[in-house]
Design a protein around this motif. Structure first.
Motif, short mmCIF file in Angstrom:
data_model
loop_
_atom_site.label_atom_id
_atom_site.label_comp_id
_atom_site.label_asym_id
_atom_site.label_seq_id
_atom_site.Cartn_x
_atom_site.Cartn_y
_atom_site.Cartn_z
N PRO A 227 0.81 -1.24 0.00
CA PRO A 227 0.00 0.00 0.00
C PRO A 227 0.83 1.28 0.00
O PRO A 227 0.32 2.35 -0.33
N LEU A 228 2.12 1.20 0.39
CA LEU A 228 2.96 2.39 0.45
C LEU A 228 3.79 2.59 -0.82
O LEU A 228 4.56 3.54 -0.91
N VAL A 229 3.61 1.70 -1.78
CA VAL A 229 4.41 1.76 -3.00
C VAL A 229 4.19 3.08 -3.75
O VAL A 229 5.13 3.67 -4.29
N ARG A 230 2.97 3.57 -3.76
CA ARG A 230 2.64 4.75 -4.58
C ARG A 230 2.88 6.06 -3.85
O ARG A 230 2.67 7.12 -4.41
N ASP A 231 3.35 5.99 -2.60
CA ASP A 231 3.65 7.22 -1.86
C ASP A 231 5.05 7.68 -2.24
O ASP A 231 6.04 7.08 -1.83
N ARG A 232 5.13 8.76 -3.03
CA ARG A 232 6.42 9.25 -3.51
C ARG A 232 6.73 10.62 -2.94
O ARG A 232 7.49 11.40 -3.50
N SER A 233 6.14 10.91 -1.78
CA SER A 233 6.28 12.25 -1.20
C SER A 233 7.36 12.32 -0.14
O SER A 233 7.32 13.17 0.72
N ALA A 234 8.31 11.42 -0.20
CA ALA A 234 9.37 11.45 0.81
C ALA A 234 10.24 12.67 0.62
O ALA A 234 10.21 13.37 -0.39
#
Length: 442
Positions: A227-234
């Motif tokens: 589920p965290l794969v698409r979070d690119r806001s690091a």
């Protein structure tokens, strides 16, 4: 480190913030020019479920970062006999983790910028799963090394990005979350060392199934990270030229003395850790201790990191300099190796406990990496450089230990080498622990 300083560490690298930091360093604010309000920490506005999922992912990832290595140590004799390895080749095998961590760790920042750290860590867990599934089917040393390298590549990229994930999702709880992550890493390390031999005997299929079973928790970690794969806001996004100039983003990381001392400290403590994980069970077995008890002794060494890895990062985060902790851990390391050199079978539990405390240099250096940069982007750069360069430094140690054991026929000379390396390790750790930021040196 004081509480107010932790806020400075977590500011996102925007042009406004970078310029504000530069102006603040140049001159104090006057009464007529009050300081502008600071933006919220980058993880403060995330939904609660995202942070909970990220914490679960961190814990599961940490649990899987060492079993590929520590499950092998207690079964080294069986693996060597099954694959026809000599002592030097076995030493090379214990150095493969460091080589893979160095080689693939350098790629982690670029991969994180392109795909996002969540996707890279998820892919890393998948590589660990695949490598551990393939390793039992190896018919010879080259195939075994290749399968091990696949799993270790996944560990490498995940290793580098763990401090980045902590800073991204938990900027206000860096010490506590680093402690939880480090504790989970120590727990996974200890469990793999303790149960690999009993599992092998219980399943009755030799060392191959005893090593392959560790693919199961790695597969579970993949599911949690999906589920965290698409979070690119690091905090790895590019910044403007003016912001980069103000924060030192354009400077080469190799110009930072703190980065070099951090890398050296990371490498030397890694040398001690991999020699301990790879060779300590064999030292005990050569002293007449059974394989099962040797595995338990390694587990004791690793399990010491469970409570200490939770407490130590929080203590270190509150100190302006982490040098005193480095010195104390170095003293435990000297005592542990000296005991192995003088009388390994006389008090094996004591030597295992002492080296277990000394191995907590790893969560300490992870905490220090997060404290030596003002921005998330800086943490990525420092983490990649310190870990990759550090693992390069640690490669020769286990190989030398295996070669010296084979040539001398005993463990006196290899352990003497490890005792000598404590001196530069402590010196570099004290220098890396000084209260400064890499941006100021770039």
């Amino acid at each position: 480190m004081r509480d107010d300083e932790s806020l400075t560490l977590d500011l996102p690298a925007t042009p406004h913030t970078a310029a504000t930091q530069a102006a603040t360093q140049a001159a104090p604010h006057s009464a007529s020019q009050p300081a502008p309000p600071q933006p919220a920490a980058p993880g403060a506005g995330l939904p609660r479920w995202v942070r909970v999922l990220a914490l679960a992912g961190l814990v599961l990832a940490a649990v899987n970062l060492r079993p590929a290595v520590t499950s092998l140590g207690p079964l080294m004799t069986e693996v060597r006999d099954g694959l026809g390895m000599n002592g030097t080749m076995a030493g090379l095998l214990t150095s493969v983790p460091a080589a893979c961590f160095a080689l693939f760790g350098f790629a982690a920042p670029r991969l994180a910028r392109r795909y996002g750290p969540g996707a890279v860590v998820c892919a890393g867990m998948a590589l660990i799963t695949g490598g551990l599934l393939l390793r039992p089917f190896a018919g010879g040393t080259p195939a075994f090394l290749a399968a091990s390298a696949l799993a270790l590549a996944g560990i490498a990229v995940s290793n580098v990005l763990m401090p980045v994930i902590v800073k991204r999702y938990f900027p206000d709880r860096m010490g506590a979350v680093t402690g939880v992550y480090s504790m989970a890493l120590s727990l996974g390390t200890a469990v793999a060392a303790a149960v690999s031999v009993p599992l092998t005997h219980a399943m009755g299929h030799g060392w191959r199934l005893g090593l392959g079973v560790w693919a199961v928790p790695a597969a579970l970690a993949v599911l949690v990270w999906l589920p965290l794969v698409r979070d690119r806001s690091a905090a790895t996004a590019p910044v403007s030229t003016s912001a980069a100039a103000a924060t030192g983003e354009n400077g080469r990381i190799t110009r930072s003395r703190t980065a070099w001392t951090m890398a050296a400290f990371f490498g030397l403590q890694g040398t001690a850790a991999y020699v301990t994980m790879g060779w300590m069970p064999q030292i005990f077995r050569d002293a007449g201790i059974s394989a099962g008890q040797a595995g338990l002794l390694l587990a004791v060494t690793m399990v010491m990191g469970v409570p200490l890895s939770f407490v130590l990062p929080q203590v270190a985060a509150r100190m302006r300099s982490q040098g005193p902790i480095v010195v104390v851990l170095g003293a435990f390391q000297v005592a542990g190796f000296a005991g192995l050199w003088a009388a390994p079978a006389a008090a094996p539990w004591a030597w295992a406990l002492l080296l277990g405390v000394a191995n907590c240099a790893f969560p300490l250096v992870l905490t220090m990496i997060g404290m030596r940069s003002r921005t998330g982007a800086g943490v990525v750069r420092l983490s990649a450089f310190a870990q990759s360069t550090g693992y390069l430094i640690s490669i020769p140690g286990p190989i030398l230990v295996g070669a010296l054991n084979q040539s001398s026929g005993g463990w006196g000379l290899p352990i003497a080498l490890m005792l000598a390396l404590v001196v530069p390790q402590v010196l570099c750790g004290v220098l890396a622990g000084r209260n400064r930021y890499i941006e100021d040196e770039l």
